[in-house]
Design a protein around this motif. Structure first.
Motif, PDB file in Angstrom:
ATOM      1  N   GLY A 877    -102.572 -41.911 -42.508  1.00 31.70           N
ATOM      2  CA  GLY A 877    -103.110 -42.417 -43.556  1.00 31.70           C
ATOM      3  C   GLY A 877    -102.349 -42.165 -44.964  1.00 31.70           C
ATOM      4  O   GLY A 877    -102.741 -43.076 -45.954  1.00 31.70           O
ATOM      5  N   ILE A 878    -101.897 -40.930 -45.104  1.00 29.99           N
ATOM      6  CA  ILE A 878    -100.847 -40.795 -46.234  1.00 29.99           C
ATOM      7  C   ILE A 878     -99.744 -41.900 -46.514  1.00 29.99           C
ATOM      8  O   ILE A 878     -99.442 -42.327 -47.533  1.00 29.99           O
ATOM      9  N   ILE A 879     -99.310 -42.201 -45.332  1.00 33.71           N
ATOM     10  CA  ILE A 879     -98.116 -42.972 -45.302  1.00 33.71           C
ATOM     11  C   ILE A 879     -98.586 -44.554 -45.456  1.00 33.71           C
ATOM     12  O   ILE A 879     -98.304 -45.363 -46.118  1.00 33.71           O
ATOM     13  N   ASP A 880     -99.833 -45.035 -44.752  1.00 31.84           N
ATOM     14  CA  ASP A 880    -100.197 -46.346 -44.549  1.00 31.84           C
ATOM     15  C   ASP A 880    -101.706 -46.227 -44.559  1.00 31.84           C
ATOM     16  O   ASP A 880    -102.354 -46.519 -43.578  1.00 31.84           O
ATOM     17  N   GLY A 881    -102.421 -46.004 -45.557  1.00 26.60           N
ATOM     18  CA  GLY A 881    -103.635 -46.017 -45.683  1.00 26.60           C
ATOM     19  C   GLY A 881    -104.415 -47.074 -45.402  1.00 26.60           C
ATOM     20  O   GLY A 881    -105.450 -47.208 -44.694  1.00 26.60           O
ATOM     21  N   ASP A 882    -103.881 -48.226 -45.945  1.00 24.26           N
ATOM     22  CA  ASP A 882    -104.802 -49.465 -45.677  1.00 24.26           C
ATOM     23  C   ASP A 882    -104.779 -49.599 -44.161  1.00 24.26           C
ATOM     24  O   ASP A 882    -105.653 -50.268 -43.716  1.00 24.26           O
ATOM     25  N   LEU A 883    -103.696 -49.441 -43.324  1.00 23.56           N
ATOM     26  CA  LEU A 883    -103.661 -49.662 -41.757  1.00 23.56           C
ATOM     27  C   LEU A 883    -104.555 -48.748 -41.160  1.00 23.56           C
ATOM     28  O   LEU A 883    -105.381 -49.031 -40.267  1.00 23.56           O
ATOM     29  N   MET A 884    -104.654 -47.288 -41.742  1.00 22.57           N
ATOM     30  CA  MET A 884    -105.610 -46.410 -41.246  1.00 22.57           C
ATOM     31  C   MET A 884    -106.826 -46.708 -41.393  1.00 22.57           C
ATOM     32  O   MET A 884    -107.733 -46.634 -40.350  1.00 22.57           O
ATOM     33  N   LEU A 885    -107.187 -47.163 -42.394  1.00 21.33           N
ATOM     34  CA  LEU A 885    -108.421 -47.755 -42.690  1.00 21.33           C
ATOM     35  C   LEU A 885    -109.031 -48.992 -41.644  1.00 21.33           C
ATOM     36  O   LEU A 885    -110.208 -48.918 -41.157  1.00 21.33           O
ATOM     37  N   ASP A 886    -108.090 -49.771 -41.403  1.00 25.23           N
ATOM     38  CA  ASP A 886    -108.371 -50.905 -40.701  1.00 25.23           C
ATOM     39  C   ASP A 886    -108.481 -50.400 -39.359  1.00 25.23           C
ATOM     40  O   ASP A 886    -109.403 -50.851 -38.423  1.00 25.23           O
ATOM     41  N   LEU A 887    -107.585 -49.251 -38.681  1.00 23.62           N
ATOM     42  CA  LEU A 887    -107.758 -49.066 -37.325  1.00 23.62           C
ATOM     43  C   LEU A 887    -109.082 -48.135 -37.201  1.00 23.62           C
ATOM     44  O   LEU A 887    -109.667 -48.393 -36.297  1.00 23.62           O
ATOM     45  N   ARG A 990    -108.677 -50.012 -25.464  1.00 18.24           N
ATOM     46  CA  ARG A 990    -107.240 -50.095 -25.049  1.00 18.24           C
ATOM     47  C   ARG A 990    -106.379 -50.721 -26.052  1.00 18.24           C
ATOM     48  O   ARG A 990    -105.325 -50.016 -26.582  1.00 18.24           O
ATOM     49  N   ASP A 991    -106.665 -51.884 -26.453  1.00 11.47           N
ATOM     50  CA  ASP A 991    -105.711 -52.682 -27.238  1.00 11.47           C
ATOM     51  C   ASP A 991    -106.683 -53.206 -28.231  1.00 11.47           C
ATOM     52  O   ASP A 991    -107.657 -53.661 -28.188  1.00 11.47           O
ATOM     53  N   SER A 992    -105.878 -53.423 -29.353  1.00 15.53           N
ATOM     54  CA  SER A 992    -106.565 -53.959 -30.719  1.00 15.53           C
ATOM     55  C   SER A 992    -105.557 -54.609 -31.732  1.00 15.53           C
ATOM     56  O   SER A 992    -104.519 -54.303 -31.497  1.00 15.53           O
ATOM     57  N   SER A 993    -106.018 -55.310 -32.356  1.00 16.02           N
ATOM     58  CA  SER A 993    -105.282 -56.044 -33.493  1.00 16.02           C
ATOM     59  C   SER A 993    -106.025 -56.561 -34.569  1.00 16.02           C
ATOM     60  O   SER A 993    -107.205 -56.271 -34.627  1.00 16.02           O
ATOM     61  N   GLY A 994    -105.552 -56.755 -35.656  1.00 17.57           N
ATOM     62  CA  GLY A 994    -106.008 -56.930 -37.008  1.00 17.57           C
ATOM     63  C   GLY A 994    -105.153 -57.726 -37.977  1.00 17.57           C
ATOM     64  O   GLY A 994    -103.997 -57.705 -37.864  1.00 17.57           O
ATOM     65  N   LEU A 995    -105.879 -58.102 -39.055  1.00 19.50           N
ATOM     66  CA  LEU A 995    -105.131 -58.614 -40.411  1.00 19.50           C
ATOM     67  C   LEU A 995    -105.518 -57.952 -41.465  1.00 19.50           C
ATOM     68  O   LEU A 995    -107.043 -57.998 -41.858  1.00 19.50           O
ATOM     69  N   ILE A 996    -104.624 -57.463 -42.632  1.00 21.68           N
ATOM     70  CA  ILE A 996    -105.047 -56.810 -43.468  1.00 21.68           C
ATOM     71  C   ILE A 996    -104.665 -57.931 -44.700  1.00 21.68           C
ATOM     72  O   ILE A 996    -103.598 -58.234 -44.884  1.00 21.68           O
ATOM     73  N   ASP A 997    -105.869 -58.334 -45.431  1.00 23.17           N
ATOM     74  CA  ASP A 997    -105.598 -59.132 -46.584  1.00 23.17           C
ATOM     75  C   ASP A 997    -105.498 -58.587 -47.865  1.00 23.17           C
ATOM     76  O   ASP A 997    -106.313 -57.538 -47.954  1.00 23.17           O
ATOM     77  N   CYS A 998    -104.522 -58.849 -48.736  1.00 19.02           N
ATOM     78  CA  CYS A 998    -104.443 -58.562 -49.957  1.00 19.02           C
ATOM     79  C   CYS A 998    -103.923 -59.350 -51.154  1.00 19.02           C
ATOM     80  O   CYS A 998    -102.818 -59.722 -50.705  1.00 19.02           O
ATOM     81  N   THR A 999    -104.936 -59.985 -51.842  1.00 18.06           N
ATOM     82  CA  THR A 999    -104.727 -60.963 -52.631  1.00 18.06           C
ATOM     83  C   THR A 999    -103.706 -61.966 -52.085  1.00 18.06           C
ATOM     84  O   THR A 999    -104.184 -62.905 -51.335  1.00 18.06           O
ATOM     85  N   SER A1000    -102.344 -62.026 -52.508  1.00 20.16           N
ATOM     86  CA  SER A1000    -101.600 -63.288 -51.933  1.00 20.16           C
ATOM     87  C   SER A1000    -100.821 -63.002 -50.805  1.00 20.16           C
ATOM     88  O   SER A1000    -100.107 -63.933 -50.470  1.00 20.16           O
ATOM     89  N   CYS A1001    -101.052 -61.742 -50.220  1.00 22.66           N
ATOM     90  CA  CYS A1001    -100.333 -61.753 -48.962  1.00 22.66           C
ATOM     91  C   CYS A1001    -101.045 -61.045 -47.971  1.00 22.66           C
ATOM     92  O   CYS A1001    -102.352 -60.522 -48.268  1.00 22.66           O
ATOM     93  N   SER A1002    -100.840 -60.867 -46.537  1.00 21.52           N
ATOM     94  CA  SER A1002    -101.689 -60.436 -45.464  1.00 21.52           C
ATOM     95  C   SER A1002    -100.538 -59.618 -44.632  1.00 21.52           C
ATOM     96  O   SER A1002     -99.350 -59.967 -44.666  1.00 21.52           O
TER      97      SER A1002
END
Length: 1103
Positions: A877-887, A990-1002
């Motif tokens: 989460g220190i390196i990629d907090g957005d992804l850690m939150l989505d996980l 076991r497997d998962s995926s997602g999409l992180i939205d942020c204003t003009s990019c994802s």
């Protein structure tokens, strides 16, 4: 139309299947592998790791070697063990009770025989002054059980600075009790394990044995440690009480008087303990409670601190209408009666004994007899009044009468320096009914940290009564004075020494240890812990017990709540529950079936329990089949290129007390001596623990074969050891073997010692909870970039428990992996797509695709990012907090949090924001018009209080004179609350995926568990420059303002407790109320008073 709507509903779903399904997707201009492909990668990595590690560690070989021995399985019966613990505690505590009773009887006899000498001076009394040894020098010798230099022939006396050493009462008390040293010595000779023996005199001096230098402060002249303010003293001196504190905030208290009042309230709150209940209200022309507490709350540290914070905010205004405050108090007691009477239905809230009102006011002449006749006839609630300040213009007759007609006491607090002593005036009054009853009870205090360095402890106490007649020996009326409280200490280590240890030890009454993940704990009738692995003592000398509840050191689940209630009710039982268990480093969370066996300790408010994980319920009864001499040869015979380590446990008598400082060579030499000392017909070792040694020898023999297996495999196929830095096998009996020996030969002595005990190793302990391979990277707590070179050791540790019948785990295999080889392996596996077609662009070889391998706690084990290699071991989460939150949001990881009420935070400097708001006053128009009068009055108020401190209390340093010893010695840290967080793998995903939205990019991401391991493969696109990364931490942190535990809400839902079992002594028909008012400090200093008044008159004329 319905068909069209159905198609329109399905299209988004189909689109997501296309994006997240079997096709690679693109967002941010980077092709990302499909979910199916990432899942294939994780499967390929899993197969490679399992095949390699199974062969390299020899896990199946270890299992086979042990099972071939056909050792019988033995049930480790927690119920039997905990009953033995209870018996040992009872024996130990009974010895302390006998010692304390001896002291009590001697003191009562000594006081009865002593004839008071009214002309005594200090030079007439011979005693060892703990703060000034020049009067009676003694030779002090260091004794380890006291952690101090002591003299066991004498006791020492400590007198607070704010009590005059030459006071007639003090000198007579010291002289009367000098003979107690004889009893101290006799007790110590009978029980060498006895720690400090002492008593606190009702007059304020403290005598302790053995004699030692007072250690609370380097400046004895500032020491104000008053034994009568200690929780154990007050608890023994009176029955539990409900206390309402009324604070006069009328306009006449403006300035220094109100400030002294606030300090007085703080100190009054400090005299209350966990068996007491309290609330605080202010009054002037109206009356209100100072805080959100709607009724009386338990006087624990947190509740008292909140009340202090609210008192600090009080300001003065209006006029004092005492009937408003008194009615507020009486109505509060009336409402609380129903809560108290409800008993168990209301969690046994309330003291159900004394009811007390403490009034702090600058005086008054109001006649409140009508109020008292309405609410308090006959007297059920005692009233104590403290007149604050030196303003002689404010009359005191009315408030004095309030105390006297309600069986209380009236006291004067004329300055800051008088606060500490005077706020104790109510305690002797409350003790009278107990003294008159003639009954005494042993009591046990809450735990606290010893000021003299013996660690966490509890105090056993018993009161001492004046057995002479009232006032003189010829009186026929019984004396109602309490003379002292006697105490002795029992440390939590004393208690721990009587429980089955995690680790075995020589000649223990328990042949079965409870294992590396088993533990014992104890709680009292309030649910507060006496001992527990998570009880901390890192804050230095604590002014009050930590009040840590059992449910605050373990994750609270309904089954734990039920367990706590049954232990408080002193039941004997056993229960099993699935519960989260926090790792010792607080980074990981494991879920396991724990069995709790518990019972109570007779004649105490304590209960004790033993907790055993499911893998600790059975163990093998290991006995050597060969001769001791032959088996010993397998232990000491050097094995080529293999290092042997033996846990630094107490295998032999000579190791007792040396744990952690015992080398492998020390142990082998001691065992060799024990075997050599065997008599011809004897087969049982005497100077070493026979069972422990035989278990050790069996483990040594089997692990020797394991090491032979490693060498053979490597010789036949060296590729199986590619990337393996070293192998290790560690056993339940304390043996660790490492191959090759060239690795530990490079370690320092400290590194070897750190690796010597397998039960203290995280690789060993974490492996016990799972049948998977457990990977761990060196912990990088700050998430900062660390140098990646030979000087920075970044090897990975992987371990696996060897599971056998009945879930017995007798050994753990481990391997240290070269991170470069590991990275080449798993990254290489991602090059292969379906049908084994290679595509480096669509793999982790391409650094445009960010790949991470995370462990079950969310820490980075490996990454394909070259510039991120220094972040291995950091929380993701220190390196990629957005992804850690989505996980977490997708339950790939779950999060559990706990409030750590034992945390340490940096001490705020004076005036820091966290110190709380200062009291303020908004001046009226009249104030503004008469500003000069106001200013002069305020200045004189300050000067008057300051001069009273100088003249009457001997205060020489105004800024520090009120600081107690514990404040002087305070560490840089203070107690605070932090939020402890543990992430763990979600169930069944076991497997998962997602999409992180942020204003003009994802950003797209994929995740897949690597089977047979605790690892997760995460694949994602690079972040957007326009979207700054949110930092998500795992380390414990203070909650932001307004968040965290709400004491107001907690007060509405108190936890279950049991009231003290002792009888209540609140009133006695023989009690005398003739003495209901203290003599003003001014009366005993008439000449000083006249001098002060003359000085003030001269200064007034000069101005």
């Amino acid at each position: 139309m319905a068909v069209l709507r159905t198609i329109s509903d399905v299209l988004p779903v189909l689109f997501l299947i296309v994006v997240f399904g079997f096709f690679s997707a693109s967002s941010n201009g980077v092709r990302l592998p499909s979910q199916a492909l990432v899942a294939k990668w994780s499967q390929d990595i899993s197969k490679e790791l399992k095949t390699k590690l199974d062969a390299a560690t020899g896990v199946q070989q270890v299992k086979m070697l042990y099972e071939e021995q056909n050792f019988p399985a033995v049930y480790v019966n927690g119920s039997v063990l905990v009953q033995k613990v209870a018996n040992k505690w009872q024996e130990m505590l009974q010895d302390k009770m006998v010692a304390v009773e001896n002291i009590v009887l001697k003191l009562e006899d000594a006081y009865k025989k002593h004839k008071r000498n009214y002309s005594i001076v200090e030079d007439d009394v011979q005693y060892y002054n703990a703060k000034n040894a020049s009067k009676m020098p003694l030779n002090l010798t260091y004794l380890d059980n006291f952690k101090s230099e002591v003299n066991t022939n004498y006791s020492a006396v400590q007198i607070p600075t704010d009590i005059w050493v030459g006071d007639n009462k003090i000198l007579n008390g010291i002289e009367a009790t000098n003979s107690i040293d004889e009893v101290f010595r006799e007790n110590y000779q009978k029980d060498p394990q006895l720690l400090w023996q002492y008593f606190g005199s009702a007059d304020g001096f403290y005598r302790s044995y053995p004699a030692a230098k007072w250690m609370t402060t380097e400046k004895p002249e500032q020491d104000q440690y008053d034994v009568r303010r200690r929780g154990w003293y007050i608890q023994a001196a009176s029955s539990p009480k409900n206390v309402m504190i009324l604070v006069d905030t009328s306009g006449s208290t403006f300035g220094m008087t109100l400030e002294i009042t606030k300090v007085s309230v703080y100190k009054a709150l400090d005299t209350l303990g966990n068996d007491d209940f309290v609330n605080v209200a202010w009054f002037n022309s109206s009356a209100e409670l100072v805080s959100c507490f709607e009724t009386f709350v338990q006087a624990n540290l947190r509740n008292k601190n909140l009340l202090k914070d609210k008192v600090k905010e009080l300001t003065s205004s209006g006029i004092a209408l005492f009937d408003k405050g008194l009615k507020k108090a009486f109505e509060a007691f009336k409402e609380f009666e129903d809560i108290e009477a409800a008993g168990r239905d209301q969690q046994n809230q309330g003291a159900m004994c004394h009811n007390v009102i403490l009034i702090f006011t600058d005086g008054g002449e109001a006649d409140e007899r009508a109020t008292f006749e309405e609410y308090n006839v006959p007297v059920k609630i005692r009233v104590f009044v403290f007149k604050v300040g030196t303003d002689s213009m404010v009359p005191a007759d009315g408030v004095r009468e309030m105390a006297c007609m309600n069986q209380g006491y009236f006291s004067n607090i004329q300055s800051f320096g008088a606060v500490r002593l005077t706020t104790l005036d109510y305690v002797p009054v409350l003790s009278r009914p107990m003294v008159l009853s003639g009954k005494k009870h042993f009591q046990w205090s809450d735990i606290y940290l010893d000021v003299l360095g013996l660690g966490m402890m509890t105090t056993l106490t018993r009161p001492v009564y004046n057995t002479t007649g009232e006032n003189n020996v010829n009186s026929t009326k019984q004396n109602q004075q309490m003379l002292a409280v006697v105490g002795t200490d029992i440390t939590t280590k004393n208690m721990e020494d009587t429980v089955p240890q995690r680790k075995p030890r020589v000649n223990s009454i328990y042949k079965q240890a409870i294992g590396p993940e088993g533990y014992a704990f104890g709680i009292n009738s309030n649910g507060y812990i006496l001992l527990h692995p998570r009880l901390k003592a890192e804050l230095g000398y604590l002014t009050e017990p930590p009040n840590v509840d059992f449910l605050e050191v373990e994750y609270e689940i309904p089954e734990k709540t039920k367990l706590r209630i049954e232990m408080i009710d002193q039941e004997t039982n056993q229960t099993t529950m699935r519960t989260p268990i926090m790792s010792s480093d607080e980074r990981y969370l494991e879920f396991v079936n724990m069995t709790y066996s518990y019972t109570f300790i007779t004649n105490t408010t304590f209960s004790v329990a033993i907790a055993q994980p499911q893998f600790g319920l059975w163990e093998w009864s290991i006995t050597s089949k060969g001769s001791l001499l032959e088996d010993f040869g397998n232990l000491i015979d050097e094995q080529d290129d293999v290092t042997l380590l033996i846990a630094p446990w107490e295998f032999c008598d000579c190791h007792v007390g040396q744990e952690g400082r015992i080398t492998t060579e020390n142990i082998t030499n001691s065992i060799q001596e024990a075997i050599a000392a065997l008599q011809q017909l004897s087969t049982v070792l005497e100077i070493c623990d026979d069972y422990m040694v035989r278990k050790l020898l069996v483990d040594a023999n089997i692990t020797r074969h394991v090491a032979d297996y490693w060498k053979k495999v490597k010789q036949n196929d060296p590729t199986k050891f590619d990337g393996i830095i070293f192998n290790a096998v560690a056993t339940h009996g304390g043996v660790t073997r490492i191959y090759p020996s060239s690795v530990p030969e490079e370690w320092t002595a400290e590194e070897i010692a750190a690796f010597q005990d397998p039960w203290d190793q995280q690789y060993y302990r974490r492996a016990l909870y799972t049948d998977k391979y457990v990977f761990a990277a060196p912990y990088n707590s700050d998430g900062v970039m660390l140098p990646v070179n030979e000087s920075y050791w970044t090897s990975l540790m992987v371990s696996k428990a060897v599971h056998m019948t009945k879930d017995i785990i007798h050994a753990v295999v481990a391997a240290s992996l070269d991170p470069d080889v590991f990275n080449d392996m798993w990254i290489g596996k991602t090059k292969k797509g379906f049908n084994d077609m290679e595509d480096e662009k669509l793999s982790c070889v391409n650094e445009s695709i960010q790949c991470y391998i995370l462990d079950d706690g969310g820490f980075i084990v490996a990454t394909n990012q070259e510039d991120r290699q220094g972040n291995v071991g950091s929380f993701f989460g220190i390196i990629d907090g957005d992804l850690m939150l989505d996980l977490k949001n997708k339950t790939v990881y779950n999060l559990m949090t706990m409030n750590d009420f034992q945390a340490a935070c940096p001490r705020q400097s004076a005036g820091a924001g966290s110190s709380g708001p200062r009291s303020t006053s908004v001046p009226t128009l009249s104030d503004v018009v008469n500003f000069n009068t106001w200013a002069v009055t305020a200045a004189w108020s300050f000067l008057r209080h300051f001069l009273y401190d100088i003249f009457f209390l001997g205060v020489s340093d105004f800024s520090t004179s009120y600081v107690e010893a514990e404040d002087i010695e305070a560490s840089k840290n203070v107690s605070c609350i932090k939020i402890v967080k543990q992430y763990y793998h979600g169930d069944g995903i076991r497997d998962s995926s997602g999409l992180i939205d942020c204003t003009s990019c994802s950003r797209l991401w994929r995740a897949s568990h690597i089977d047979a391991t605790n690892l997760l493969l995460v694949v994602t696109e690079s972040g957007c420059d326009a979207c700054p990364n949110k930092v998500v931490t795992q380390v414990a942190e203070e909650p932001p303002p307004g968040e965290g535990p709400d004491p107001c809400e907690a007060a509405k839902h108190p936890r279950y407790r049991e009231r003290p079992s002792e009888h209540c002594y609140d009133f006695d028909e023989n009690e005398s109320f003739d003495d209901c008012s203290s003599a003003s400090i001014l009366r005993s200093h008439l000449y000083r008073l006249l001098a002060l008044q003359l000085l003030l008159l001269i200064l007034t004329r000069l101005m």
